[in-house]
Design a protein around this motif. Structure first.
Motif, PDB file in Angstrom:
ATOM      1  N   THR A  70       0.843  -1.192   0.000  1.00 24.42           N
ATOM      2  CA  THR A  70       0.000   0.000   0.000  1.00 24.42           C
ATOM      3  C   THR A  70       0.879   1.243   0.000  1.00 24.42           C
ATOM      4  O   THR A  70       2.088   1.171   0.216  1.00 24.42           O
ATOM      5  CB  THR A  70      -0.913   0.027   1.231  1.00 24.42           C
ATOM      6  N   LEU A  71       0.250   2.415  -0.195  1.00 19.42           N
ATOM      7  CA  LEU A  71       1.004   3.659  -0.147  1.00 19.42           C
ATOM      8  C   LEU A  71       1.657   3.870   1.213  1.00 19.42           C
ATOM      9  O   LEU A  71       2.810   4.291   1.300  1.00 19.42           O
ATOM     10  CB  LEU A  71       0.089   4.841  -0.464  1.00 19.42           C
ATOM     11  N   GLY A  86      -9.927   9.890  -8.396  1.00 16.90           N
ATOM     12  CA  GLY A  86     -10.575   8.946  -9.288  1.00 16.90           C
ATOM     13  C   GLY A  86     -11.143   7.763  -8.529  1.00 16.90           C
ATOM     14  O   GLY A  86     -10.849   7.558  -7.348  1.00 16.90           O
ATOM     15  N   GLU A  87     -11.976   6.997  -9.216  1.00 17.29           N
ATOM     16  CA  GLU A  87     -12.533   5.764  -8.651  1.00 17.29           C
ATOM     17  C   GLU A  87     -11.863   4.574  -9.348  1.00 17.29           C
ATOM     18  O   GLU A  87     -12.131   4.311 -10.525  1.00 17.29           O
ATOM     19  CB  GLU A  87     -14.041   5.694  -8.867  1.00 17.29           C
ATOM     20  N   PRO A 125      -4.273   1.555  -7.051  1.00 19.80           N
ATOM     21  CA  PRO A 125      -5.633   2.037  -6.777  1.00 19.80           C
ATOM     22  C   PRO A 125      -5.668   3.197  -5.779  1.00 19.80           C
ATOM     23  O   PRO A 125      -6.501   4.107  -5.911  1.00 19.80           O
ATOM     24  CB  PRO A 125      -6.335   0.794  -6.220  1.00 19.80           C
ATOM     25  N   GLU A 126      -4.750   3.183  -4.818  1.00 21.24           N
ATOM     26  CA  GLU A 126      -4.692   4.293  -3.865  1.00 21.24           C
ATOM     27  C   GLU A 126      -4.187   5.571  -4.530  1.00 21.24           C
ATOM     28  O   GLU A 126      -4.653   6.676  -4.204  1.00 21.24           O
ATOM     29  CB  GLU A 126      -3.781   3.942  -2.697  1.00 21.24           C
ATOM     30  N   GLN A 127      -3.231   5.438  -5.435  1.00 21.45           N
ATOM     31  CA  GLN A 127      -2.786   6.618  -6.183  1.00 21.45           C
ATOM     32  C   GLN A 127      -3.951   7.233  -6.946  1.00 21.45           C
ATOM     33  O   GLN A 127      -4.116   8.454  -6.975  1.00 21.45           O
ATOM     34  CB  GLN A 127      -1.663   6.248  -7.151  1.00 21.45           C
ATOM     35  N   LEU A 144     -11.569  -2.607 -11.045  1.00 21.18           N
ATOM     36  CA  LEU A 144     -10.962  -3.899 -11.363  1.00 21.18           C
ATOM     37  C   LEU A 144      -9.769  -4.274 -10.484  1.00 21.18           C
ATOM     38  O   LEU A 144      -9.133  -5.302 -10.701  1.00 21.18           O
ATOM     39  CB  LEU A 144     -10.545  -3.966 -12.845  1.00 21.18           C
ATOM     40  N   ALA A 145      -9.444  -3.474  -9.490  1.00 19.29           N
ATOM     41  CA  ALA A 145      -8.391  -3.826  -8.527  1.00 19.29           C
ATOM     42  C   ALA A 145      -8.620  -3.024  -7.260  1.00 19.29           C
ATOM     43  O   ALA A 145      -9.030  -1.864  -7.309  1.00 19.29           O
ATOM     44  CB  ALA A 145      -7.003  -3.540  -9.091  1.00 19.29           C
ATOM     45  N   ALA A 146      -8.358  -3.657  -6.123  1.00 20.23           N
ATOM     46  CA  ALA A 146      -8.538  -3.014  -4.825  1.00 20.23           C
ATOM     47  C   ALA A 146      -7.188  -2.608  -4.246  1.00 20.23           C
ATOM     48  O   ALA A 146      -6.154  -3.203  -4.574  1.00 20.23           O
ATOM     49  CB  ALA A 146      -9.253  -3.963  -3.860  1.00 20.23           C
ATOM     50  N   PRO A 147      -7.160  -1.612  -3.373  1.00 17.20           N
ATOM     51  CA  PRO A 147      -5.896  -1.219  -2.747  1.00 17.20           C
ATOM     52  C   PRO A 147      -5.219  -2.396  -2.054  1.00 17.20           C
ATOM     53  O   PRO A 147      -5.858  -3.169  -1.337  1.00 17.20           O
ATOM     54  CB  PRO A 147      -6.334  -0.158  -1.731  1.00 17.20           C
ATOM     55  N   GLY A 148      -3.928  -2.541  -2.298  1.00 19.49           N
ATOM     56  CA  GLY A 148      -3.156  -3.606  -1.675  1.00 19.49           C
ATOM     57  C   GLY A 148      -3.268  -4.954  -2.347  1.00 19.49           C
ATOM     58  O   GLY A 148      -2.564  -5.898  -1.968  1.00 19.49           O
ATOM     59  N   GLU A 149      -4.115  -5.066  -3.367  1.00 22.82           N
ATOM     60  CA  GLU A 149      -4.373  -6.371  -3.994  1.00 22.82           C
ATOM     61  C   GLU A 149      -3.252  -6.790  -4.938  1.00 22.82           C
ATOM     62  O   GLU A 149      -2.782  -6.004  -5.754  1.00 22.82           O
ATOM     63  CB  GLU A 149      -5.683  -6.308  -4.781  1.00 22.82           C
ATOM     64  N   HIS A 150      -2.824  -8.036  -4.807  1.00 24.54           N
ATOM     65  CA  HIS A 150      -1.933  -8.655  -5.793  1.00 24.54           C
ATOM     66  C   HIS A 150      -2.842  -9.257  -6.856  1.00 24.54           C
ATOM     67  O   HIS A 150      -3.492 -10.273  -6.634  1.00 24.54           O
ATOM     68  CB  HIS A 150      -1.066  -9.724  -5.137  1.00 24.54           C
ATOM     69  N   THR A 151      -2.921  -8.610  -8.001  1.00 21.43           N
ATOM     70  CA  THR A 151      -3.967  -8.917  -8.968  1.00 21.43           C
ATOM     71  C   THR A 151      -3.638 -10.148  -9.817  1.00 21.43           C
ATOM     72  O   THR A 151      -2.575 -10.746  -9.706  1.00 21.43           O
ATOM     73  CB  THR A 151      -4.200  -7.713  -9.890  1.00 21.43           C
TER      74      THR A 151
END
Length: 304
Positions: free
Chosen positions: A124-125, A196-197, A188-190, A200-207
């Motif tokens: 995460t950030l 922005g919204e 996603p946090e950036q 297709l990916a959540a913060p911290g997610e290894h996609t």
């Protein structure tokens, strides 16, 4: 202190802390700050040249999909031993992106004087900025690292203030072109920080890999193209991987001219302090807001 960095983001951190002069070894991909690292010996090599292969060929070479399979890097253990480092900085987040912690641990086990090995694993950030302090403490500059972390946090807070209250465009960020891969972890946090919204990916997610149908169904207002390890010029060479897909012209982002090619390695792929600049770049991309220095064409350009 003699430092070997086996992770480009770690090299960024060392430079951010004012200790680039203590670097005695680096990876072949550690390229910033250019003047500071140019003369530092390289102790890694790639299994093949990404310049000569397509995204699909690179993906197949590392196990059938990006971010899985074996590392692209080999470590010159003899060169590492000759450098006699006190500290080796590495990672255990992605086996493809850099030499793995396991590989480094095996290499240093045979050295006469065992260096301290530090593995960085931010997702995460906050994790990214905390790595500054983790590294700073190990290198004896904790107070400097804490001050720098707070300065970077203040810049992120500034981005949030500048974009607060604005309409939030729906954003898809693409981290690999073939197969398609959404950007996860801190990206996603950036996007959220810049107003922005993220889709297709959540913060911290290894996609994981996604289908083009998922992108079409998401109907993004903005499409960010920032392949892992590809500077913009390299990305543009394969833009047809996107533009030739069915339904491309019908995407809201395409219709409104909101498809952007970004400098992924500099500001989005690597978990180093420059992710803060990435959020500032996105404030410009999403809302035409200036946060920090003006955004250049090398940092973000529209895909024609």
């Amino acid at each position: 202190m003699r430092i070997v960095s086996l992770l480009p983001a770690a090299t960024d951190i060392v430079a951010e802390l004012g200790l680039a002069g203590d670097l005695v070894g680096r990876t072949h991909e550690c390229d910033w700050p250019a003047a500071a690292v140019a003369g530092v010996p390289v102790v890694t090599a790639a299994e093949f040249s990404a310049e000569t292969l397509s995204s699909r060929e690179i993906s197949d070479a590392v196990g059938g999909a990006a971010h899985s399979g074996s590392s692209l890097y080999t470590l010159d253990t003899e060169a590492l031993a000759a450098l006699a480092p006190d500290v080796v900085l590495t990672q255990d987040l992605c086996d493809v992106c850099a030499v793995s912690y396991r590989g480094v641990s095996q290499a240093v086990r045979v050295l006469d004087a065992g260096p301290r090995v530090l593995s960085l694993e931010p997702r995460t950030l906050d994790d990214v900025l905390d790595c500054l302090v983790t590294v700073g403490e190990l290198l004896g500059v904790r107070e400097r690292a804490e001050r720098r972390r707070e300065e970077l946090r203040a810049r992120l807070a500034g981005v949030r203030r500048l974009t607060a209250g604005r309409a939030r465009p729906r954003v898809v960020a693409i981290e690999w072109l073939d197969p398609l891969w959404p950007a996860g972890h801190w990206v996603p946090e950036q996007i959220g920080c810049a107003g922005g919204e993220p889709l297709l990916a959540a913060p911290g997610e290894h996609t994981k890999a996604m289908t083009w149908d998922e992108v079409v169904a998401a109907r993004p207002d903005v499409l960010l193209v920032l392949p892992c390890g590809f500077p913009p010029e390299r990305t543009l060479r394969e833009q047809d991987l996107l533009t030739s897909l069915p339904g491309w012209a019908g995407l809201p982002a395409v219709r409104s001219g909101a498809v952007w090619v970004l400098d992924g390695p500099a500001y989005f792929n690597r978990p180093g302090p420059r992710v803060v600049r990435g959020a500032e770049v996105l404030a410009h991309v999403l809302h035409s807001v200036r946060a920090g220095e003006p955004v250049t064409a090398a940092e973000a350009r529209r895909l024609d």
